[in-house]
Design a protein around this motif. Structure first.
Motif, mmCIF file in Angstrom:
data_model
loop_
_atom_site.group_PDB
_atom_site.id
_atom_site.type_symbol
_atom_site.label_atom_id
_atom_site.label_comp_id
_atom_site.label_asym_id
_atom_site.label_seq_id
_atom_site.Cartn_x
_atom_site.Cartn_y
_atom_site.Cartn_z
ATOM 1 N N MET A 108 0.879 -1.183 0.000
ATOM 2 C CA MET A 108 0.000 0.000 0.000
ATOM 3 C C MET A 108 0.905 1.218 0.000
ATOM 4 S SD MET A 108 -2.430 -1.586 2.900
ATOM 5 C CE MET A 108 -3.833 -0.566 3.168
ATOM 6 N N GLU A 109 0.809 2.023 -1.049
ATOM 7 C CA GLU A 109 1.698 3.185 -1.139
ATOM 8 C C GLU A 109 0.914 4.462 -1.399
ATOM 9 O OE1 GLU A 109 4.748 2.468 -4.083
ATOM 10 O OE2 GLU A 109 5.869 1.184 -2.722
ATOM 11 N N ARG A 110 1.536 5.566 -1.024
ATOM 12 C CA ARG A 110 1.083 6.924 -1.369
ATOM 13 C C ARG A 110 -0.386 7.190 -1.037
ATOM 14 N NH1 ARG A 110 5.030 9.870 -3.617
ATOM 15 N NH2 ARG A 110 6.927 8.644 -3.765
ATOM 16 N N PRO A 111 -0.830 6.855 0.180
ATOM 17 C CA PRO A 111 -2.230 7.135 0.553
ATOM 18 C C PRO A 111 -2.517 8.629 0.616
ATOM 19 C CG PRO A 111 -0.945 6.547 2.473
ATOM 20 C CD PRO A 111 -0.051 6.312 1.292
ATOM 21 N N GLY A 134 4.691 -8.362 -6.924
ATOM 22 C CA GLY A 134 5.608 -7.234 -7.156
ATOM 23 C C GLY A 134 4.821 -5.960 -7.409
ATOM 24 N N TYR A 135 5.209 -5.269 -8.487
ATOM 25 C CA TYR A 135 4.532 -4.000 -8.815
ATOM 26 C C TYR A 135 3.689 -4.124 -10.090
ATOM 27 C CZ TYR A 135 6.702 -1.187 -5.160
ATOM 28 O OH TYR A 135 7.050 -0.647 -3.941
ATOM 29 N N GLU A 136 3.270 -5.375 -10.425
ATOM 30 C CA GLU A 136 2.600 -5.538 -11.728
ATOM 31 C C GLU A 136 1.096 -5.227 -11.709
ATOM 32 O OE1 GLU A 136 3.040 -9.770 -12.679
ATOM 33 O OE2 GLU A 136 0.909 -9.968 -12.233
ATOM 34 N N ARG A 214 0.121 3.789 -10.513
ATOM 35 C CA ARG A 214 1.090 3.573 -9.418
ATOM 36 C C ARG A 214 1.169 4.861 -8.589
ATOM 37 N NH1 ARG A 214 4.884 0.339 -13.181
ATOM 38 N NH2 ARG A 214 4.193 -1.811 -12.888
ATOM 39 N N ASP A 215 2.321 5.548 -8.547
ATOM 40 C CA ASP A 215 2.414 6.753 -7.705
ATOM 41 C C ASP A 215 1.239 7.679 -8.008
ATOM 42 O OD1 ASP A 215 4.785 5.806 -6.770
ATOM 43 O OD2 ASP A 215 5.944 7.585 -7.277
ATOM 44 N N MET A 216 0.615 8.190 -6.967
ATOM 45 C CA MET A 216 -0.591 8.993 -7.203
ATOM 46 C C MET A 216 -0.797 10.069 -6.143
ATOM 47 S SD MET A 216 -3.610 7.033 -5.386
ATOM 48 C CE MET A 216 -3.813 8.507 -4.442
ATOM 49 N N ASN A 263 7.376 10.244 -15.510
ATOM 50 C CA ASN A 263 7.266 11.012 -14.271
ATOM 51 C C ASN A 263 6.543 10.196 -13.205
ATOM 52 O OD1 ASN A 263 8.197 13.799 -15.141
ATOM 53 N ND2 ASN A 263 6.660 13.321 -16.704
ATOM 54 N N GLU A 264 7.006 10.328 -11.963
ATOM 55 C CA GLU A 264 6.246 9.728 -10.863
ATOM 56 C C GLU A 264 6.205 10.705 -9.684
ATOM 57 O OE1 GLU A 264 9.527 6.512 -9.114
ATOM 58 O OE2 GLU A 264 7.667 5.760 -9.947
ATOM 59 N N ALA A 265 5.656 10.248 -8.565
ATOM 60 C CA ALA A 265 5.518 11.077 -7.352
ATOM 61 C C ALA A 265 4.841 12.424 -7.635
ATOM 62 C CB ALA A 265 6.895 11.300 -6.710
ATOM 63 N N THR A 283 13.578 6.548 -10.503
ATOM 64 C CA THR A 283 14.836 5.869 -10.165
ATOM 65 C C THR A 283 14.668 5.072 -8.869
ATOM 66 O OG1 THR A 283 15.573 7.978 -9.187
ATOM 67 C CG2 THR A 283 16.411 7.466 -11.377
ATOM 68 N N GLY A 284 13.519 4.415 -8.734
ATOM 69 C CA GLY A 284 13.272 3.582 -7.543
ATOM 70 C C GLY A 284 13.257 4.438 -6.293
ATOM 71 N N TRP A 285 14.063 4.056 -5.296
ATOM 72 C CA TRP A 285 14.109 4.805 -4.032
ATOM 73 C C TRP A 285 15.174 5.909 -4.081
ATOM 74 C CZ3 TRP A 285 9.947 3.531 -1.496
ATOM 75 C CH2 TRP A 285 9.469 2.224 -1.519
ATOM 76 N N ALA A 286 15.966 5.926 -5.141
ATOM 77 C CA ALA A 286 17.070 6.897 -5.204
ATOM 78 C C ALA A 286 16.553 8.252 -5.686
ATOM 79 C CB ALA A 286 18.140 6.382 -6.153
ATOM 80 N N ALA A 327 15.387 13.925 -1.730
ATOM 81 C CA ALA A 327 14.024 13.487 -1.413
ATOM 82 C C ALA A 327 13.174 13.255 -2.661
ATOM 83 C CB ALA A 327 13.359 14.534 -0.533
ATOM 84 N N GLN A 328 11.977 12.730 -2.420
ATOM 85 C CA GLN A 328 10.983 12.549 -3.481
ATOM 86 C C GLN A 328 9.646 13.041 -2.937
ATOM 87 O OE1 GLN A 328 9.882 8.510 -4.454
ATOM 88 N NE2 GLN A 328 9.738 8.988 -6.636
ATOM 89 N N GLY A 329 8.976 13.886 -3.675
ATOM 90 C CA GLY A 329 7.749 14.520 -3.194
ATOM 91 C C GLY A 329 6.628 13.537 -2.950
#
Ligand code: DGJ
Length: 377
Positions: A108-111, A134-136, A214-216, A263-265, A283-286, A327-329
């Motif tokens: 569960m990501e980015r609530p 995974g992330y599929e 995905r990221d939202m 683009n993500e995040a 770039t993943g977590w980087a 960081a990542q927003g």
């Protein structure tokens, strides 16, 4: 002890207690651990802030110390001043039922939690990955609660805009997308492949089953309308989709932003009638350099700008502006009418220990966002 001495020590004691409470309230130092009122680092990542009835609520991914699957759910903290945060527990818990969409061990990501004035409900949207895949799966999920601290009730998860074309894609462009075939392209990143992506190759591949999400983030406009903004099509293209009045579904109206731009995040703010979308690369977590887009209308056209991050980080955290200060927003929140960029400094070996970075967003003479490092909030 004389009465006067006793009084003096009492006053000193009160002052010490007061100043330690003050110190505690001021301890949000960017680039360092942020403690809650139990003295534990705030384990709420990729989330958002909601102000409701004089209290701020901070929702986020409750991450395990090791690994990256969700073992608990989405956490929530509360605060009166945005500095002293109380852990209110898990707002949406994982399910113990085998095969459930949010079975323990899913991701569960980015609530993002928003308040719906019409239904008087708190609605949570988040990125969901099914257990063991995974992330599929790349789904968006909906949950709802009567109270800001939950418990939220899981409603469903889905891909987005199944069977729908972007609202401004004309017949000719639809035909061009239908002429693409994603299964043919083993080699990505060639100029030919990019052309196909821009034509809508992944839009067409996922047309029937629904677009990936995905990221939202969720953005509520001045007129109360809500939009879901997500990284779709293998994280290559952003989608802006209108939500229904109860925020629990999509109306079917959507558009693509920066097809093939990867683009993500996504994070959105509206300033003097202009929509600003600040994203990261993939770039993943980087960390990587932020990207920025603006539009006068949420349906576009969108124009790309350089990253709004400038200057240097101070203190021991010396990541440069062209890496978004490490960081990542995740969200842009408003405090007393001013926008703040809310981000995570990911620690991929101990995700629960990922740091928080909140920076004020300023606007230059042309009304363009500028984000500089500040040590403390
Ligand atoms: C970057 C995303 O922004 C995060 O939310 C997370 O999905 C990681 N990728 C996983 O690698």
């Amino acid at each position: 002890m004389k009465k006067s001495q006793w009084m003096a020590s009492f006053v000193l004691c009160c002052m010490a207690l007061f100043s330690s409470a003050q110190t505690q309230a001021q301890e949000l130092v960017n680039g360092q651990l942020w403690m809650d009122t139990d003295g534990k680092h705030i384990n709420a990542h990729g989330g958002n802030i909601l102000q409701y009835d004089g209290t701020y609520y901070w929702y986020g991914e409750n991450r395990p110390d090791r690994g990256f699957t969700t073992e608990e759910g989405v956490g929530v903290y509360s605060s009166a001043d945005m500095k002293t945060w109380k852990n209110e527990g898990i707002a949406l818990a994982v399910s113990q039922e085998r095969g459930h969409d949010i079975e323990r061990g899913c991701i569960m990501e980015r609530p993002k939690v928003v308040y719906n004035k019409k239904t008087k409900k708190f609605v949570m949207l988040f990125h969901l990955e099914l257990k063991g895949r995974g992330y599929e799966a790349a789904r968006v999920a909906f949950a709802q609660s009567d109270s800001p601290t939950g418990p939220f009730r899981f409603i469903r998860s889905t891909r987005v805009n199944a069977g729908k074309w972007p609202f401004d894609m004309n017949k000719q462009a639809q035909k061009a997308a239908q002429g693409t075939d994603a299964s043919k392209w083993k080699d990505w990143w060639t100029p030919e492949w990019r052309k196909e992506v821009e034509k809508g190759m992944y839009l067409w591949r996922d047309f029937e089953g629904g677009q990936m999400s995905r990221d939202m983030t969720v953005f509520i406009d001045d007129d109360g309308k809500a939009y879901h903004i997500t990284s779709s099509q293998e994280n290559l293209t952003l989608l802006v989709s209108e939500l229904t009045d109860d925020f629990l579904d999509f109306t079917g109206k959507f558009n693509m932003v920066a097809p093939g731009g990867q683009n993500e995040a996504p994070c959105m703010v509206k300033h003097n009638g202009t929509y600003w979308l600040i994203c990261s690369g993939c770039t993943g977590w980087a960390p990587n350099e932020a990207r920025m887009f603006s539009a006068k209308n949420i349906w576009g056209p969108w124009k790309q700008w350089p990253s709004p991050f400038v200057g240097k980080a101070t203190g021991y955290h010396d990541m440069p502006a062209n890496k978004t200060f490490g960081a990542q927003g995740t969200f842009i929140y408003q405090k007393e009418g001013k926008p703040f960029f809310m981000a995570d400094i990911w620690n991929d070996r101990h995700l629960s220990q990922s740091l928080h970075l909140w920076l004020p967003i300023e606007f230059d003479g042309n009304g363009t966002p500028v984000i500089k490092w500040v040590d403390k909030l």
